[in-house]
Write a protein that holds these residues in place. Sequence first.
Motif, PDB file in Angstrom:
ATOM      1  N   VAL A  37       0.848  -1.183   0.000  1.00 43.34           N
ATOM      2  CA  VAL A  37       0.000   0.000   0.000  1.00 43.34           C
ATOM      3  C   VAL A  37       0.887   1.237   0.000  1.00 43.34           C
ATOM      4  CG1 VAL A  37      -1.762   1.298   1.258  1.00 43.34           C
ATOM      5  CG2 VAL A  37      -1.842  -1.216   1.213  1.00 43.34           C
ATOM      6  N   VAL A  38       0.640   2.130  -0.969  1.00 45.76           N
ATOM      7  CA  VAL A  38       1.397   3.387  -1.030  1.00 45.76           C
ATOM      8  C   VAL A  38       0.666   4.475  -0.250  1.00 45.76           C
ATOM      9  CG1 VAL A  38       2.419   5.127  -2.558  1.00 45.76           C
ATOM     10  CG2 VAL A  38       2.330   2.730  -3.284  1.00 45.76           C
ATOM     11  N   TYR A  39      -0.614   4.636  -0.553  1.00 46.75           N
ATOM     12  CA  TYR A  39      -1.432   5.623   0.149  1.00 46.75           C
ATOM     13  C   TYR A  39      -2.830   5.065   0.370  1.00 46.75           C
ATOM     14  CZ  TYR A  39       1.982   9.003  -1.706  1.00 46.75           C
ATOM     15  OH  TYR A  39       3.119   9.668  -2.039  1.00 46.75           O
ATOM     16  N   ASP A  76       1.437  -1.517   4.270  1.00 49.89           N
ATOM     17  CA  ASP A  76       0.891  -2.867   4.452  1.00 49.89           C
ATOM     18  C   ASP A  76       1.064  -3.662   3.171  1.00 49.89           C
ATOM     19  OD1 ASP A  76       0.124  -2.290   7.007  1.00 49.89           O
ATOM     20  OD2 ASP A  76      -2.034  -2.235   6.610  1.00 49.89           O
ATOM     21  N   LEU A  77       1.254  -4.958   3.327  1.00 47.20           N
ATOM     22  CA  LEU A  77       1.374  -5.847   2.176  1.00 47.20           C
ATOM     23  C   LEU A  77       0.029  -6.472   1.855  1.00 47.20           C
ATOM     24  CD1 LEU A  77       4.650  -7.771   3.150  1.00 47.20           C
ATOM     25  CD2 LEU A  77       4.435  -5.989   1.402  1.00 47.20           C
ATOM     26  N   ILE A  78      -0.298  -6.525   0.574  1.00 46.63           N
ATOM     27  CA  ILE A  78      -1.494  -7.235   0.144  1.00 46.63           C
ATOM     28  C   ILE A  78      -1.104  -8.218  -0.950  1.00 46.63           C
ATOM     29  CG2 ILE A  78      -2.996  -5.269   0.674  1.00 46.63           C
ATOM     30  CD1 ILE A  78      -3.356  -5.034  -2.427  1.00 46.63           C
ATOM     31  N   ALA A  79      -1.949  -9.225  -1.148  1.00 43.83           N
ATOM     32  CA  ALA A  79      -1.725 -10.218  -2.195  1.00 43.83           C
ATOM     33  C   ALA A  79      -2.951 -10.295  -3.085  1.00 43.83           C
ATOM     34  CB  ALA A  79      -1.426 -11.579  -1.586  1.00 43.83           C
ATOM     35  N   ILE A  80      -2.735 -10.228  -4.384  1.00 40.93           N
ATOM     36  CA  ILE A  80      -3.788 -10.458  -5.360  1.00 40.93           C
ATOM     37  C   ILE A  80      -3.673 -11.915  -5.777  1.00 40.93           C
ATOM     38  CG2 ILE A  80      -4.779  -9.756  -7.566  1.00 40.93           C
ATOM     39  CD1 ILE A  80      -3.416  -7.045  -7.204  1.00 40.93           C
ATOM     40  N   LEU A  81      -4.745 -12.669  -5.584  1.00 35.56           N
ATOM     41  CA  LEU A  81      -4.675 -14.111  -5.760  1.00 35.56           C
ATOM     42  C   LEU A  81      -4.912 -14.525  -7.217  1.00 35.56           C
ATOM     43  CD1 LEU A  81      -6.623 -15.410  -2.615  1.00 35.56           C
ATOM     44  CD2 LEU A  81      -4.248 -14.623  -2.800  1.00 35.56           C
ATOM     45  N   SER A  82      -4.613 -15.796  -7.474  1.00 28.58           N
ATOM     46  CA  SER A  82      -4.873 -16.438  -8.774  1.00 28.58           C
ATOM     47  C   SER A  82      -4.198 -15.697  -9.922  1.00 28.58           C
ATOM     48  CB  SER A  82      -6.384 -16.539  -9.029  1.00 28.58           C
ATOM     49  OG  SER A  82      -7.043 -17.173  -7.966  1.00 28.58           O
ATOM     50  N   CYS A  83      -2.927 -15.386  -9.734  1.00 25.99           N
ATOM     51  CA  CYS A  83      -2.173 -14.618 -10.726  1.00 25.99           C
ATOM     52  C   CYS A  83      -1.093 -15.442 -11.416  1.00 25.99           C
ATOM     53  CB  CYS A  83      -1.519 -13.402 -10.068  1.00 25.99           C
ATOM     54  SG  CYS A  83      -2.677 -12.110  -9.623  1.00 25.99           S
ATOM     55  N   GLY A  84      -1.162 -16.774 -11.284  1.00 27.60           N
ATOM     56  CA  GLY A  84      -0.133 -17.590 -11.904  1.00 27.60           C
ATOM     57  C   GLY A  84      -0.244 -17.664 -13.416  1.00 27.60           C
ATOM     58  N   ALA A  85      -1.437 -17.415 -13.954  1.00 23.86           N
ATOM     59  CA  ALA A  85      -1.657 -17.441 -15.399  1.00 23.86           C
ATOM     60  C   ALA A  85      -2.057 -16.055 -15.891  1.00 23.86           C
ATOM     61  CB  ALA A  85      -2.743 -18.451 -15.761  1.00 23.86           C
TER      62      ALA A  85
END
Length: 421
Positions: A293-295, A365-374
């Motif tokens: 998160v930047v802002y 804060d760290l976030i994860a965007i899921l299902s990004c392998g393809a």
Amino acid sequence: MKIQPHISYQDNTMHVENVSIASIAKDIATPFYCYSYAAIEENYLAYKHAFSQQNTLICYAVKANANQAILTLLANLGAGADVVSEGEIRRALQAGVPANKIVFSGVAKTRDEIAYALDHNILQFNVESEPELQLISELATAKNTIAHISIRVNPNVCANTHEKITTGKSENKFGIPIAKARDVYQYAASLPGVKVQGVDVHIGSQLTELTPFEQAFSKVAAFVTLLRSDGHDISVIDIGGGLGINYSENETPPNKEDYAQLVQALLGHLGCNIIVEPGRSIVGNSGILVSSVVYVKKGEERQFLIIDAGMNDLIRPSMYDAYHQIKPVDITTNETSRYDVVGPVCETGDTFSKNRELPTAKADDLIAILSCGAYGSVMSSTYNTRLNAPEIMVNDSQYAVIKSRPSYEEVIDQDIVPNWL
């Protein structure tokens, strides 16, 4: 708590297999992609097991994720490759995929690409048009070799998926209409340098039900019988890919066993070798895009979570209105807020989600965007002169960078200023 195969929360912190995302982020600046070795291996082996009672070659669709580490992993497991360019042929060969396990698809194979594939004696060309068929014949004859071909038929079946990733309807650019294909097969059989061996079909991507497959494969089965009555020795059926994954918690795509059983029920009596071309369903849920998160920006009507990953890193939400789950890396807070999750690219379309309820976040804060392998990193760009996100692979308790982030100098120096400027 499991959130994707081999991706879970341990002690309130997201892990890929047994490696904490937060620990990776201490060494690798965000944004970055992170993949699970075990998830990719498990998905491939699930296909192998599901089709174990059939004579099947699983050709991974390289376009889904072309990283050499992933291709090498799959080659080591025995996978073939479904490719759509000379570059992908080169990638597959370099990763250890034998040429006799490579299938060349795509609507715009060029003279040079066809020649390269012929020189390496690949398993099969999936022919998409009569002009392509003529060119393959011409080049194979000039090289005194034989091109083994399958013709891609378009069964005019609605895949019930996004309009930009459906490929089996009559208005799509792919393949030859099945009503016309009989004549094309007859023409192919008359050409020198060409051996007709199969029928190819691929109706689209991210299919979440089996009915469109059933409709397409039923038409293919009848068509193969017709071709054999015409004297064609059809020994291969390429059923393409397209099996979907669960991008949202509510999606439940068919499992690989049910898919394989459908193939056996509809095509098994023909005694053909089956080629399967999965891509997304092998790598899609193996990967995440990690961002910071930047802002947090409060607008008049919206609250924006501005992150350091952009549409240049993951274009699917902008291009397809695609839904991806977004999760915090740390889940210690119980508070939630509603956000538009947006990136730094100078485009309104640089939006990952709108009005999404998420744990309340703050800068860094760290976030994860899921299902990004393809269709994540492989479709990325340096738009806005933003550096491509690096790629990480985790194997149990270790991880490695499998594609590094370029420097600004490397990106800028790709441009050439002529000496007259």
